[in-house]
Design an enzyme around this catalytic site. Structure first.
Site, mmCIF file in Angstrom:
data_model
loop_
_atom_site.group_PDB
_atom_site.id
_atom_site.type_symbol
_atom_site.label_atom_id
_atom_site.label_comp_id
_atom_site.label_asym_id
_atom_site.label_seq_id
_atom_site.Cartn_x
_atom_site.Cartn_y
_atom_site.Cartn_z
ATOM 1 N N SER A 1 59.854 -14.572 38.421
ATOM 2 C CA SER A 1 60.371 -14.648 37.065
ATOM 3 C C SER A 1 61.845 -15.029 37.100
ATOM 4 O O SER A 1 62.483 -15.003 38.155
ATOM 5 C CB SER A 1 60.170 -13.318 36.338
ATOM 6 O OG SER A 1 60.896 -12.310 36.999
ATOM 7 N N ILE A 2 62.354 -15.402 35.951
ATOM 8 C CA ILE A 2 63.762 -15.760 35.857
ATOM 9 C C ILE A 2 64.572 -14.477 35.717
ATOM 10 O O ILE A 2 64.342 -13.676 34.807
ATOM 11 C CB ILE A 2 63.970 -16.745 34.698
ATOM 12 C CG1 ILE A 2 63.338 -18.087 35.117
ATOM 13 C CG2 ILE A 2 65.442 -16.903 34.369
ATOM 14 C CD1 ILE A 2 62.949 -18.968 33.993
ATOM 15 N N GLU B 1 56.508 -6.365 20.038
ATOM 16 C CA GLU B 1 56.318 -4.946 20.384
ATOM 17 C C GLU B 1 56.880 -4.162 19.209
ATOM 18 O O GLU B 1 57.917 -4.546 18.661
ATOM 19 C CB GLU B 1 57.137 -4.532 21.629
ATOM 20 C CG GLU B 1 56.639 -5.069 22.945
ATOM 21 C CD GLU B 1 57.572 -4.723 24.122
ATOM 22 O OE1 GLU B 1 58.555 -3.957 23.939
ATOM 23 O OE2 GLU B 1 57.334 -5.244 25.218
ATOM 24 N N ASP C 1 66.152 -6.879 20.854
ATOM 25 C CA ASP C 1 66.765 -6.782 19.537
ATOM 26 C C ASP C 1 68.239 -6.441 19.709
ATOM 27 O O ASP C 1 68.751 -5.545 19.059
ATOM 28 C CB ASP C 1 65.986 -5.706 18.754
ATOM 29 C CG ASP C 1 66.441 -5.569 17.312
ATOM 30 O OD1 ASP C 1 66.879 -6.570 16.727
ATOM 31 O OD2 ASP C 1 66.356 -4.438 16.780
ATOM 32 N N PRO D 1 57.019 -9.961 37.668
ATOM 33 C CA PRO D 1 58.324 -9.601 38.242
ATOM 34 C C PRO D 1 58.686 -10.375 39.517
ATOM 35 O O PRO D 1 59.824 -10.802 39.678
ATOM 36 C CB PRO D 1 58.170 -8.102 38.517
ATOM 37 C CG PRO D 1 57.209 -7.645 37.476
ATOM 38 C CD PRO D 1 56.234 -8.783 37.305
ATOM 39 N N GLU E 1 62.429 -10.820 26.837
ATOM 40 C CA GLU E 1 63.714 -10.129 26.971
ATOM 41 C C GLU E 1 64.485 -10.563 28.210
ATOM 42 O O GLU E 1 65.014 -9.722 28.929
ATOM 43 C CB GLU E 1 63.496 -8.607 27.016
ATOM 44 C CG GLU E 1 62.788 -8.060 25.808
ATOM 45 C CD GLU E 1 62.832 -6.528 25.723
ATOM 46 O OE1 GLU E 1 63.402 -5.897 26.625
ATOM 47 O OE2 GLU E 1 62.310 -5.984 24.736
#
Ligand SMILES: *[C@@H]1O[C@H](CO)[C@@H](O)[C@H](O)[C@H]1NC(C)=O
Length: 504
Positions: free
Chosen positions: A119-120, A258, A197, A116, A156
């Site tokens: 990160s992007i 996942e 998703d 975290p 994600e």
């Protein structure tokens, strides 16, 4: 050199006869499937997400705690798993014992490389030297383990139609990860991306990470899929059949990075029959159950008690039963000849913004060079906190053009120092203001004590942009000796088996 290494190998091989060694063969990719590189059997991921949280500190690196790894590895073995997915590690810690423990029970690792803090960020994407350093350190710490199955470059990040631009930054990071691995590791450890998703953008994201130049494409693709909830749905009605159609011609391995919807508890995992049955095994390479330990979000397979013992929960028993009943039928690597085409890059629209021109590789050398050309820099007080830096940058960017330190993944325009660390960007802007607006008057380098005068050692930053960081060789750390020996053994042509006996 060569003689010495063979002697070392012989000595170790002798030791192995007396110790118990079970070495895992590296997993390799051919076309759209994973294979055991030594046996040639297709490999299906039977995995679990593994990130027990600490009650006191929140984040904790699960691969740095040998006792916990032993406790969990044996329970995972009884459960029938062969892979863990870990989301966050601390590259400065030692992971040798945990990695050996998991290897000894036949478990591979898929590791997410960003954390975290580095990160992007989907709403405000940037890809800077702090992120890249953290990611590179993590690769170097783990690339020598035989049971590292792959790395995730992102999870994600773009998660709806308003955050698509961020994917350009993730793809740039993925490109740099691949380059770093191919130039520093004898084994081409695959690098993938894990998608959520979201119905609006899932097809674009899927195509995006499988289109364009080889060095920018994902080697495998994960989908975090929570569509199968409870026992009232099946392969068709859950959405699994539709998702399978969508990836049926994908050119690289796809798996459920996942799965395990928990709206109905306990989870009986009826989807496992589908995932490892004929409807899905020709398309998917297995899946990863979310997640090992029971946490506030209630997805756990085991409860970790206050005395640090682990107690299997009802979900564990259900999963164990169903996993024992599936026998996914694969193909053999030598018989598998199918070659599929890569995807076409999605067209840019209001709902798909990433520019084909990706952000540059961060260069610490370019930023250091730029810093040495400044006469006005951020003060110690200014750089004391990260939050402070964000506010100060916003303020100065309201007073002078920040084009040189900002980037835009939609237009594909990246400022020449857009990859520098926040404190360096602030210094650059204070100097920019001091020179251009302040006519180099000392009073224009103050900003209420946030800026201070200094003496530049370079008269200009002209040369700085051309500086690229050298590709680092094998890391010199806890893991490096075994890595170097393994590498050299491969070079002198000893068998993979002998090489795989090392490190013990
Ligand atoms: C496989 O698909 C068929 C057709 O949709 C379905 O009837 C069957 O239940 C599926 N098998 C599993 C294990 O889900």
């Amino acid at each position: 050199m060569v003689h010495l290494l063979i002697a070392a190998a012989a000595a170790l091989a002798t030791t192995c006869i007396f110790g118990s060694v079970s070495a895992l063969n590296p997993i390799t990719i051919k076309g759209s499937k994973f294979f055991d590189s030594a046996t040639g059997d297709q490999f299906f991921i039977k995995g679990v997400a593994y990130q027990p949280r600490s009650h006191t500190t929140g984040f904790s690196d699960p691969l740095s705690k040998p006792d916990d790894c032993k406790r969990d590895a044996s329970l995972m073995k009884s459960l029938g798993l062969n892979t863990i997915r870990v989301y966050q590690v601390d590259p400065s810690l030692n992971h040798d014992e945990c990695m050996a423990t998991f290897e000894s029970v036949g478990i591979y690792l898929i590791l997410d490389l960003t954390v975290p803090k580095y990160s992007i960020v989907r709403n405000n994407p940037e890809y800077d030297i702090n992120i890249w350093n953290q990611v590179r350190d993590t690769i170097d710490t783990f690339k020598g383990y035989r049971n590292i199955l792959g790395f995730f470059a992102g999870n994600e990040v773009t998660n709806d139609k308003s955050t698509t631009m961020a994917s350009a930054y993730v793809k740039a990071l993925l490109r740099d990860i691949k380059t770093h691995i191919s130039s520093t590791s004898p084994r081409r450890i695959p690098v993938g991306y894990a998608n959520n998703d979201d119905p609006d953008v899932r097809l674009q994201i899927q195509a995006y990470f499988n289109c364009g130049k080889e060095e920018e494409r994902a080697d495998f693709y994960g989908i975090n899929l929570y569509e199968w909830c409870g026992t009232d749905v099946d392969y068709q009605t859950s959405g699994y059949a539709d998702r399978t159609k969508e990836v049926a011609t994908y050119s690289v391995p796809v798996f459920l990075s996942e799965f395990g919807c928990n709206t109905v508890l306990p989870r009986t995992f009826t989807e496992v029959q589908a995932i490892f049955g004929p409807n899905m095994t020709s398309t998917w390479s297995g899946g990863i159950v979310y997640e090992w330990s029971e946490e506030d979000n209630r997805y756990g397979l085991v409860n970790i008690n206050s005395d640090n013992t682990a107690k299997p929960l009802a979900d564990y028993d259900y999963l164990q039963k169903t996993l024992a009943s599936v026998h996914p039928k694969g193909v053999r690597m030598d018989a598998f000849k199918e070659e599929r085409s890569i995807s076409t890059c999605p067209a840019n629209t209001d709902m798909w913004e990433p520019n084909a021109h990706l952000p540059p590789t961060p260069s610490a050398g370019a930023c250091e060079c730029m810093m040495s050309s400044l006469n006005c820099v951020a003060s110690d007080q200014a750089v004391a906190t990260t939050e402070n830096l964000g506010t100060l940058l916003n303020t100065i960017c309201g007073m002078a053009s920040c084009d040189d330190i900002t980037s835009n993944g939609k237009t594909g325009v990246y400022g020449k120092y857009s990859f520098c660390a926040p404190a360096q960007k602030l210094s650059y802007m204070y100097n920019f203001y001091h020179v251009n607006m302040g006519k180099k008057q000392p009073t224009s380098c103050s900003f209420n004590g946030m800026a201070k005068l200094t003496t530049a050692s370079k008269s200009s930053d002209k040369e700085c942009m051309a500086i690229k960081d050298p590709l680092l060789g094998p890391k010199t750390g806890s893991n490096s000796a075994g890595w170097a020996i393994t590498y050299n053994l491969v070079l002198v042509g000893l068998t993979a088996l002998t090489a795989s006996m090392l490190n013990f």
